[in-house]
Scaffold this motif. Structure first.
Motif, PDB file in Angstrom:
ATOM      1  N   ILE A  75       0.817  -1.210   0.000  1.00  0.00           N
ATOM      2  CA  ILE A  75       0.000   0.000   0.000  1.00  0.00           C
ATOM      3  C   ILE A  75       0.849   1.257   0.000  1.00  0.00           C
ATOM      4  CG2 ILE A  75      -1.708   1.320   1.338  1.00  0.00           C
ATOM      5  CD1 ILE A  75      -2.673  -1.421   2.435  1.00  0.00           C
ATOM      6  N   ASP A  76       1.877   1.263   0.821  1.00  0.00           N
ATOM      7  CA  ASP A  76       2.683   2.466   1.019  1.00  0.00           C
ATOM      8  C   ASP A  76       4.157   2.106   0.875  1.00  0.00           C
ATOM      9  OD1 ASP A  76       3.492   4.985   1.629  1.00  0.00           O
ATOM     10  OD2 ASP A  76       2.968   4.909   3.745  1.00  0.00           O
ATOM     11  N   LYS A 127      -5.840   1.013   7.540  1.00  0.00           N
ATOM     12  CA  LYS A 127      -4.727   1.277   6.629  1.00  0.00           C
ATOM     13  C   LYS A 127      -4.854   2.625   5.920  1.00  0.00           C
ATOM     14  CE  LYS A 127      -3.403  -2.801   7.771  1.00  0.00           C
ATOM     15  NZ  LYS A 127      -2.412  -2.964   8.847  1.00  0.00           N
ATOM     16  N   GLU A 128      -5.900   3.370   6.248  1.00  0.00           N
ATOM     17  CA  GLU A 128      -6.119   4.702   5.662  1.00  0.00           C
ATOM     18  C   GLU A 128      -6.056   4.666   4.139  1.00  0.00           C
ATOM     19  OE1 GLU A 128      -3.018   6.846   7.884  1.00  0.00           O
ATOM     20  OE2 GLU A 128      -4.652   7.857   8.955  1.00  0.00           O
ATOM     21  N   LEU A 129      -6.820   3.755   3.571  1.00  0.00           N
ATOM     22  CA  LEU A 129      -6.776   3.580   2.124  1.00  0.00           C
ATOM     23  C   LEU A 129      -7.237   4.828   1.382  1.00  0.00           C
ATOM     24  CD1 LEU A 129      -8.130  -0.066   1.696  1.00  0.00           C
ATOM     25  CD2 LEU A 129      -5.773   0.726   2.055  1.00  0.00           C
ATOM     26  N   LYS A 185      -6.508   7.756   1.965  1.00  0.00           N
ATOM     27  CA  LYS A 185      -5.391   8.697   1.850  1.00  0.00           C
ATOM     28  C   LYS A 185      -4.204   8.111   1.082  1.00  0.00           C
ATOM     29  CE  LYS A 185      -6.457  10.872   6.311  1.00  0.00           C
ATOM     30  NZ  LYS A 185      -5.942  11.154   7.692  1.00  0.00           N
ATOM     31  N   LYS A 186      -4.024   6.804   1.185  1.00  0.00           N
ATOM     32  CA  LYS A 186      -2.784   6.209   0.678  1.00  0.00           C
ATOM     33  C   LYS A 186      -2.887   5.605  -0.721  1.00  0.00           C
ATOM     34  CE  LYS A 186      -0.856   5.306   5.237  1.00  0.00           C
ATOM     35  NZ  LYS A 186      -0.345   4.294   6.197  1.00  0.00           N
ATOM     36  N   LEU A 187      -4.115   5.323  -1.183  1.00  0.00           N
ATOM     37  CA  LEU A 187      -4.274   4.762  -2.518  1.00  0.00           C
ATOM     38  C   LEU A 187      -4.719   5.845  -3.505  1.00  0.00           C
ATOM     39  CD1 LEU A 187      -6.063   1.330  -1.925  1.00  0.00           C
ATOM     40  CD2 LEU A 187      -3.608   1.810  -2.092  1.00  0.00           C
ATOM     41  N   LYS A 188      -4.378   5.655  -4.751  1.00  0.00           N
ATOM     42  CA  LYS A 188      -4.829   6.554  -5.804  1.00  0.00           C
ATOM     43  C   LYS A 188      -6.294   6.276  -6.094  1.00  0.00           C
ATOM     44  CE  LYS A 188      -4.108   7.769 -10.663  1.00  0.00           C
ATOM     45  NZ  LYS A 188      -3.327   7.467 -11.901  1.00  0.00           N
TER      46      LYS A 188
END
Length: 284
Positions: free
Chosen positions: A160-161, A190-192, A194-197
């Motif tokens: 993810i990051d 996992k704060e997807l 914020k962290k994924l496009k």
């Protein structure tokens, strides 16, 4: 002379493998769903979607074909039905009524197809194979499976990051046309968001005004066994209503492998299929 020829034939085809399997053909829709043509109770010709996350079968209220010979009780259950697929006949199949299914299907059928035996989902040749003996596993890699409440779970690593791997368990879900669908807990932890496009989103509201937002995103890498998929289509929910309790490994990812499940449902063996590098399915 005849006896000698017969013996040669038996040994040449490998005594234990000549009758070691049955084959069930299927077709794949543009939505990645597997459709099997069936004859139920010798009367009703139905196209049923294969649902790996269930054992029995069901009929959809939106079906296109008649199912007049499946008799349901007051609890919308029908017991002891026969299902014919080509030369294969399955007995004592339970049907549920009024369950939604995938596109082009009159209902669903699950792993009752395989009668507790080892089986293969062969996407390269559009067929299931049911094994009576141990299958040939050359070129396949084993993955531990957890089988609970009619569903298969496998572990996969999510990148993810950066290069940090986040392991998660996924339910194999052939009824979901897309790639990954994350649980609410995993997406939040996992704060997807914020962290994924993010590639798209939709907002829906119920009669009480509460909203559910579905977001589509791109996961940089997903590692399944020794295989790595890049830029994987992934979805998750945000908003007031969040009911996704498990992670889904959807039909778009299932088709990228050929799968052999052992009879005790503790191990699955995978090998990349001809669809491994195909473009990802787009959720509308």
């Amino acid at each position: 002379m005849f006896k000698k020829i017969s013996l040669i034939f038996l040994f040449s085809c490998g005594i234990f493998n000549c009758y070691a399997q049955q084959t069930i053909p299927f077709r794949i829709t543009k939505h990645n769903n597997i459709i099997v043509k069936t004859l139920v109770n010798k009367k009703d010709s139905l196209d049923l979607m294969f649902q790996i996350a269930m054992e029995g079968a069901s009929i959809s209220p939106d079906r296109q074909r008649k199912a007049d010979h499946i008799v349901f009780n007051k609890d919308e259950i029908s017991e002891n039905n026969t299902v014919q697929i080509g030369k294969l006949t399955l007995n004592n199949i339970r049907f549920s009524d009024n369950q939604l299914t995938g596109h082009e299907a009159d209902g669903k059928i699950g792993t009752a197809l395989f009668g507790g035996k080892a089986f293969k989902i062969d996407y390269d040749h559009n067929q299931f194979i049911i094994y009576n003996q141990k299958p040939d596993l050359k070129g396949y890699q084993p993955i531990t499976t957890l089988y609970e409440e009619e569903a298969f779970y496998i572990a996969a690593d999510n990148i993810i990051d950066g290069d940090k791997q986040q392991e998660a368990y996924f339910v194999l879900q052939s009824g979901y046309s897309g790639g990954l669908l994350y649980s609410n807990d995993f997406a939040a932890e996992k704060e997807l968001d914020k962290k994924l496009k993010i590639t798209g989103e939709k907002t829906l509201k119920n009669s009480s005004g509460k909203s559910i937002v579905t977001k589509q995103a791109i996961l940089p890498f997903l590692k399944v066994g020794n295989s790595v998929l890049k830029d994987v289509s992934a979805g998750f929910f945000v908003g007031d209503l969040k009911k996704q309790t498990v992670n889904y490994f959807g039909a778009d990812l299932l088709r990228r492998f050929n799968w052999i499940f052992d009879a005790d449902r503790k191990t699955v063996y995978i090998k990349p299929s001809k669809y491994f590098s195909e473009p990802y399915y787009k959720i509308n």
